[in-house]
Write an enzyme that holds these catalytic residues in place. Structure first.
Site, mmCIF file in Angstrom:
data_model
loop_
_atom_site.group_PDB
_atom_site.id
_atom_site.type_symbol
_atom_site.label_atom_id
_atom_site.label_comp_id
_atom_site.label_asym_id
_atom_site.label_seq_id
_atom_site.Cartn_x
_atom_site.Cartn_y
_atom_site.Cartn_z
ATOM 1 N N HIS A 174 -10.756 0.905 -2.793
ATOM 2 C CA HIS A 174 -12.114 0.906 -2.244
ATOM 3 C C HIS A 174 -13.113 1.592 -3.177
ATOM 4 C CE1 HIS A 174 -10.657 -0.602 1.502
ATOM 5 N NE2 HIS A 174 -10.021 0.504 1.849
ATOM 6 N N ASP A 201 0.810 -1.230 0.000
ATOM 7 C CA ASP A 201 0.000 0.000 0.000
ATOM 8 C C ASP A 201 0.840 1.275 0.000
ATOM 9 O OD1 ASP A 201 -1.933 -1.925 0.202
ATOM 10 O OD2 ASP A 201 -2.764 -1.239 2.097
ATOM 11 N N HIS A 215 -17.636 2.547 0.879
ATOM 12 C CA HIS A 215 -17.200 1.257 1.422
ATOM 13 C C HIS A 215 -17.631 1.115 2.880
ATOM 14 C CE1 HIS A 215 -14.396 -1.952 2.719
ATOM 15 N NE2 HIS A 215 -14.520 -2.352 1.465
ATOM 16 N N HIS A 222 -10.946 6.761 1.932
ATOM 17 C CA HIS A 222 -9.583 6.771 1.389
ATOM 18 C C HIS A 222 -9.456 5.718 0.291
ATOM 19 C CE1 HIS A 222 -9.434 3.403 4.226
ATOM 20 N NE2 HIS A 222 -8.398 2.954 3.530
ATOM 21 N N LYS A 267 -6.958 -4.862 -3.206
ATOM 22 C CA LYS A 267 -7.724 -5.412 -2.095
ATOM 23 C C LYS A 267 -8.675 -4.360 -1.546
ATOM 24 C CE LYS A 267 -3.814 -4.507 0.994
ATOM 25 N NZ LYS A 267 -4.439 -3.545 1.907
ATOM 26 N N ASP A 315 -4.635 -0.688 -1.891
ATOM 27 C CA ASP A 315 -5.984 -0.507 -1.364
ATOM 28 C C ASP A 315 -6.836 0.088 -2.478
ATOM 29 O OD1 ASP A 315 -6.644 -1.379 1.149
ATOM 30 O OD2 ASP A 315 -6.732 0.601 2.058
ATOM 31 N N CYS A 344 -1.791 -3.075 7.504
ATOM 32 C CA CYS A 344 -1.672 -3.916 6.307
ATOM 33 C C CYS A 344 -0.337 -4.656 6.236
ATOM 34 C CB CYS A 344 -1.927 -3.081 5.063
ATOM 35 S SG CYS A 344 -3.637 -2.463 5.015
#
Length: 218
Positions: free
Chosen positions: A57, A16, A61, A90, A115, A55, A160
């Protein structure tokens, strides 16, 4: 003295490394931008095999505090898969903040695992979403490549990176976290201490090693 020389069964994992987690970003981590030059030095030196996570999203989310009226960022709620920390919005898909940092040398990145794109499940680990059963496919890819040892760097040490390291150790990999190429959030815990110290204790108990970039033979 430096003692680690990566081989063809080793791989560097970049977790990330995105602007949203750096100063000025939606979920800024103090010093988060400092991991970019540290990682680039590793990429210019000992590592030729690299994967990254991102990441990713959708708007609204379920892990966003804004999706839960009356809740604030860093509150914790119960989700069907267990406790969930709520975050500021974010890493919104297709936003500049969600891309890998533009200063990151991406030439050796062979695979990017996205993810957290399922609206109802958050995802910290590179291997599993937070329900702990939905796999990302990374494990199979690494095994097909013959990888046995993972070196992890990126953001954040206590979320993470930590969840990725813990899952990797549980799956049978030898795991090292490169501390000076990571930064953590450090949320306070009700029982005292913070999430960074708790994550490091948990990882040490799982057999994860903590090293620095100076440990590598260049």
């Amino acid at each position: 003295m430096p003692s680690i020389r990566p081989t063809d069964t080793d791989m560097l994992g970049l977790i990330d490394v995105q602007p949203c987690f750096m100063p000025g970003g939606a979920l800024a981590i103090a010093g988060g931008d400092e991991v970019v030059p540290a990682i680039n030095r590793l990429l210019a030196g000992p590592f030729v095999q690299v994967f990254a996570t991102q990441d990713w999203h959708p708007p609204g989310h379920s892990s966003f505090a804004s999706s839960h009226p009356g809740r604030a960022p860093f509150d914790s709620i119960a989700m069907p898969y267990g406790p969930q920390t709520l975050w500021p919005d974010h890493a919104i898909q297709r936003s500049a903040e969600a891309e890998l940092h533009p200063g990151l040398d991406q030439r050796r990145i062979e695979l990017i695992i996205r993810k957290g794109f399922r609206p109802a499940i958050d995802s910290y680990s590179a291997f599993f979403e937070n329900d702990r059963t939905t796999a990302t496919g990374l494990d199979g890819w690494l095994r097909a490549r013959g990888i046995r040892r993972l070196f992890l760097a990126g953001l954040a040490t206590d979320y993470c990176v930590a969840f990725s390291a813990e899952d990797a150790a549980r799956l049978g990999y030898h795991v090292c976290v490169i501390e000076d190429a990571c930064r953590g959030i450090g949320l306070p815990l009700p029982e005292g201490g913070d999430t960074i110290a708790a994550a490091k204790a948990r990882l040490a108990a799982a057999g994860v090693r903590f090293i620095t970039a100076a440990d590598f033979v260049i």
